[in-house]
Design a protein around this motif. Sequence first.
Motif, PDB file in Angstrom:
ATOM      1  N   UNK A  84      46.779  93.625  44.550  1.00  0.00           N
ATOM      2  CA  UNK A  84      47.657  93.483  43.390  1.00  0.00           C
ATOM      3  C   UNK A  84      46.976  93.870  42.086  1.00  0.00           C
ATOM      4  N   UNK A  85      45.656  93.789  42.031  1.00  0.00           N
ATOM      5  CA  UNK A  85      44.962  93.995  40.755  1.00  0.00           C
ATOM      6  C   UNK A  85      44.238  95.330  40.653  1.00  0.00           C
ATOM      7  N   UNK A  86      43.919  95.967  41.774  1.00  0.00           N
ATOM      8  CA  UNK A  86      43.285  97.282  41.711  1.00  0.00           C
ATOM      9  C   UNK A  86      44.330  98.354  41.420  1.00  0.00           C
ATOM     10  N   UNK A  87      43.975  99.404  40.716  1.00  0.00           N
ATOM     11  CA  UNK A  87      44.948 100.462  40.419  1.00  0.00           C
ATOM     12  C   UNK A  87      45.365 101.209  41.689  1.00  0.00           C
ATOM     13  N   UNK A  88      46.585 101.748  41.685  1.00  0.00           N
ATOM     14  CA  UNK A  88      47.090 102.489  42.836  1.00  0.00           C
ATOM     15  C   UNK A  88      46.162 103.657  43.151  1.00  0.00           C
ATOM     16  N   UNK A  89      45.980 103.897  44.449  1.00  0.00           N
ATOM     17  CA  UNK A  89      45.097 104.971  44.889  1.00  0.00           C
ATOM     18  C   UNK A  89      43.671 104.533  45.131  1.00  0.00           C
ATOM     19  N   UNK A  90      43.344 103.266  44.826  1.00  0.00           N
ATOM     20  CA  UNK A  90      41.981 102.773  45.047  1.00  0.00           C
ATOM     21  C   UNK A  90      41.721 102.600  46.542  1.00  0.00           C
ATOM     22  N   UNK A  91      40.448 102.506  46.848  1.00  0.00           N
ATOM     23  CA  UNK A  91      40.036 102.331  48.241  1.00  0.00           C
ATOM     24  C   UNK A  91      39.138 101.099  48.348  1.00  0.00           C
ATOM     25  N   UNK A  92      39.417 100.269  49.362  1.00  0.00           N
ATOM     26  CA  UNK A  92      38.618  99.081  49.640  1.00  0.00           C
ATOM     27  C   UNK A  92      37.915  99.293  50.977  1.00  0.00           C
ATOM     28  N   UNK A  93      36.601  99.191  50.975  1.00  0.00           N
ATOM     29  CA  UNK A  93      35.818  99.323  52.204  1.00  0.00           C
ATOM     30  C   UNK A  93      35.335  97.942  52.629  1.00  0.00           C
ATOM     31  N   UNK A  94      35.734  97.507  53.819  1.00  0.00           N
ATOM     32  CA  UNK A  94      35.303  96.226  54.373  1.00  0.00           C
ATOM     33  C   UNK A  94      34.335  96.486  55.518  1.00  0.00           C
ATOM     34  N   UNK A  95      33.228  95.757  55.500  1.00  0.00           N
ATOM     35  CA  UNK A  95      32.216  95.903  56.555  1.00  0.00           C
ATOM     36  C   UNK A  95      31.657  94.540  56.905  1.00  0.00           C
ATOM     37  N   UNK A  96      31.508  94.272  58.204  1.00  0.00           N
ATOM     38  CA  UNK A  96      30.962  93.005  58.679  1.00  0.00           C
ATOM     39  C   UNK A  96      29.724  93.266  59.516  1.00  0.00           C
ATOM     40  N   UNK A  97      28.695  92.411  59.325  1.00  0.00           N
ATOM     41  CA  UNK A  97      27.463  92.517  60.102  1.00  0.00           C
ATOM     42  C   UNK A  97      26.746  91.180  60.059  1.00  0.00           C
ATOM     43  N   UNK A  98      25.905  90.952  61.055  1.00  0.00           N
ATOM     44  CA  UNK A  98      25.120  89.714  61.074  1.00  0.00           C
ATOM     45  C   UNK A  98      23.911  89.861  60.163  1.00  0.00           C
ATOM     46  N   UNK A  99      23.556  88.746  59.523  1.00  0.00           N
ATOM     47  CA  UNK A  99      22.393  88.703  58.631  1.00  0.00           C
ATOM     48  C   UNK A  99      21.677  87.385  58.881  1.00  0.00           C
ATOM     49  N   UNK A 100      20.727  87.385  59.818  1.00  0.00           N
ATOM     50  CA  UNK A 100      20.027  86.159  60.181  1.00  0.00           C
ATOM     51  C   UNK A 100      20.959  85.193  60.879  1.00  0.00           C
ATOM     52  N   UNK A 101      21.092  83.993  60.313  1.00  0.00           N
ATOM     53  CA  UNK A 101      21.938  82.958  60.903  1.00  0.00           C
ATOM     54  C   UNK A 101      23.342  82.981  60.325  1.00  0.00           C
ATOM     55  N   UNK A 102      23.712  84.097  59.652  1.00  0.00           N
ATOM     56  CA  UNK A 102      25.025  84.180  59.023  1.00  0.00           C
ATOM     57  C   UNK A 102      25.709  85.497  59.365  1.00  0.00           C
ATOM     58  N   UNK A 103      27.031  85.482  59.230  1.00  0.00           N
ATOM     59  CA  UNK A 103      27.804  86.719  59.271  1.00  0.00           C
ATOM     60  C   UNK A 103      28.096  87.123  57.831  1.00  0.00           C
ATOM     61  N   UNK A 104      27.838  88.384  57.527  1.00  0.00           N
ATOM     62  CA  UNK A 104      28.064  88.884  56.178  1.00  0.00           C
ATOM     63  C   UNK A 104      29.244  89.854  56.205  1.00  0.00           C
ATOM     64  N   UNK A 105      30.278  89.539  55.417  1.00  0.00           N
ATOM     65  CA  UNK A 105      31.456  90.400  55.272  1.00  0.00           C
ATOM     66  C   UNK A 105      31.483  90.909  53.838  1.00  0.00           C
ATOM     67  N   UNK A 106      31.436  92.226  53.659  1.00  0.00           N
ATOM     68  CA  UNK A 106      31.403  92.817  52.325  1.00  0.00           C
ATOM     69  C   UNK A 106      32.656  93.651  52.080  1.00  0.00           C
ATOM     70  N   UNK A 107      33.155  93.566  50.848  1.00  0.00           N
ATOM     71  CA  UNK A 107      34.268  94.393  50.396  1.00  0.00           C
ATOM     72  C   UNK A 107      33.803  95.145  49.152  1.00  0.00           C
ATOM     73  N   UNK A 108      33.912  96.482  49.202  1.00  0.00           N
ATOM     74  CA  UNK A 108      33.457  97.325  48.091  1.00  0.00           C
ATOM     75  C   UNK A 108      34.643  98.092  47.515  1.00  0.00           C
ATOM     76  N   UNK A 109      34.636  98.240  46.191  1.00  0.00           N
ATOM     77  CA  UNK A 109      35.641  99.057  45.510  1.00  0.00           C
ATOM     78  C   UNK A 109      34.989  99.658  44.284  1.00  0.00           C
ATOM     79  N   UNK A 110      35.514 100.810  43.828  1.00  0.00           N
ATOM     80  CA  UNK A 110      34.815 101.621  42.837  1.00  0.00           C
ATOM     81  C   UNK A 110      34.810 100.982  41.454  1.00  0.00           C
ATOM     82  N   UNK A 111      34.012 101.568  40.552  1.00  0.00           N
ATOM     83  CA  UNK A 111      33.791 101.011  39.221  1.00  0.00           C
ATOM     84  C   UNK A 111      35.075 100.993  38.396  1.00  0.00           C
TER      85      UNK A 111
END
Length: 469
Positions: free
Chosen positions: A379-406
């Motif tokens: 709802x808040x990012x401008x139209x045409x933006x791209x969101x990259x979601x990536x999940x991976x383990x990091x030690x004793x945790x699961x890390x889920x990252x979401x990236x979007x441009x400046x």
Amino acid sequence: MNGWVLPTVGHLLAPLTPGAGPGTLSAEAQWQGATKAIAQIMAQSMEAADAIEAAFITDFAEALPSEAIDQGVVLLGPLPLFTGSWLDRLSVWTFSSHLWQSLWLLPSADGGEPCPEVTERAIGLAPVDPLAAESFCVVRMRDFSLALSLQEDSTGQLVFRFSFEPQAIAAVWQALRARVQLNAPQQLGPFDALAQQFPLVEPSYRIVSAFTERLLQALPAPSNPAHSEPRRRPLRASARPQPAKPAIDLELLQALAHSVRTPLATIRTFTRLLMRQQNLQDKAVNYIEKIDRECTEQINRFDLIFKAVELETSNSAHLSLTPIPLAQVFQSSIPRWQQQASRHNLELTVKLPHKLPTVASDPTLLDRMLAEIIENLARTLPAGSRIDMEAETAGSQLKVQLRYDAMGAATRLESLKSIGQLLTFQPETGSFGLNLHVTKNLFQAIGGKLTIRQRPQRGEVMTIFLPLQ
């Protein structure tokens, strides 16, 4: 009610809108904040109507009947509440057993001096009528209706209630009409004419949002700093929050969430009953599915608000953490998240490891919080933006990252406004969501952690950590 058969405004609102705070001072503050908020909204509405009239019907002003100046009706008691020249465009009715004993006037919306000479219709009340002891205000405009009530409950505590629901306003109107018929039958004709002139309609979300925002802004600050509430530490799954008196705006938010969630649940029930009908056209099915989806998303959002208020105010909040196979969570949720992004003309890409671990969390709350984050970004990012979601383990945790441009990150931050202690609001779309501080607290309550890192010229990275089982 001492055997009196006609209900009060608060009595009629009680089944639909729970009292927003039992404390006397809290209820009085909410009442005063609400009356100031609706005064400002009505004053602005009158100014807008004047501007339209001046621009489009100047040449016909002399031909208009005098009744055409009315832009709404206000019923109130036991004393006048509002002042200002904008009241000249409204039909104001005062219900009281002691109308002329004294006047209790709030400041006008524009900060001007009180104007006690404003002409009003006066409806006397019998001294035994419980309505005479209740402070109330009913507003009917062309684009919204609202009822406010401040009265004592059965325990003697003041309770504040309000509602925008046409069903509630209709019941209140009939109760007040009965008083007009009983005590001033000669006024019944003009009273009924107002009901025809200003039919009850569902309010726009913009009006409800504006009222809530102005109400919160109008609430007074604590008068005694020595008794003010200390700053709370972030909640943790293993820690019990310290006892704290709920803040006024949290109580109001909880009441508002309840009043909105209930009709949404009813609408969703009807849509699912309709889906069982035979021979529905494909176009109708498509519309019904969209209504069901939107209702479900909003219901889940209000459930999150309820949980946030509970965690912010309760001294015994505790969430049970259970093992969750993440493969099942992502398998069922990714298509839904991508649909959410697609509806806002965004692209969501997801990269997952070959084998997803099991984490310890609250399954229902985790799913709703992840969906809320995706929806908030969509709802808040401008139209045409791209969101990259990536999940991976990091030690004793699961890390889920979401990236979007400046550019998207900058636009998102600029579009958000803070409302109270829990919410952010985007005026352009009318959407709202939990603010960052509360979202972080919710993730901590289910054993996780949320961080946001700014990357110069590269956008933002939102990272969610979940403990492995």
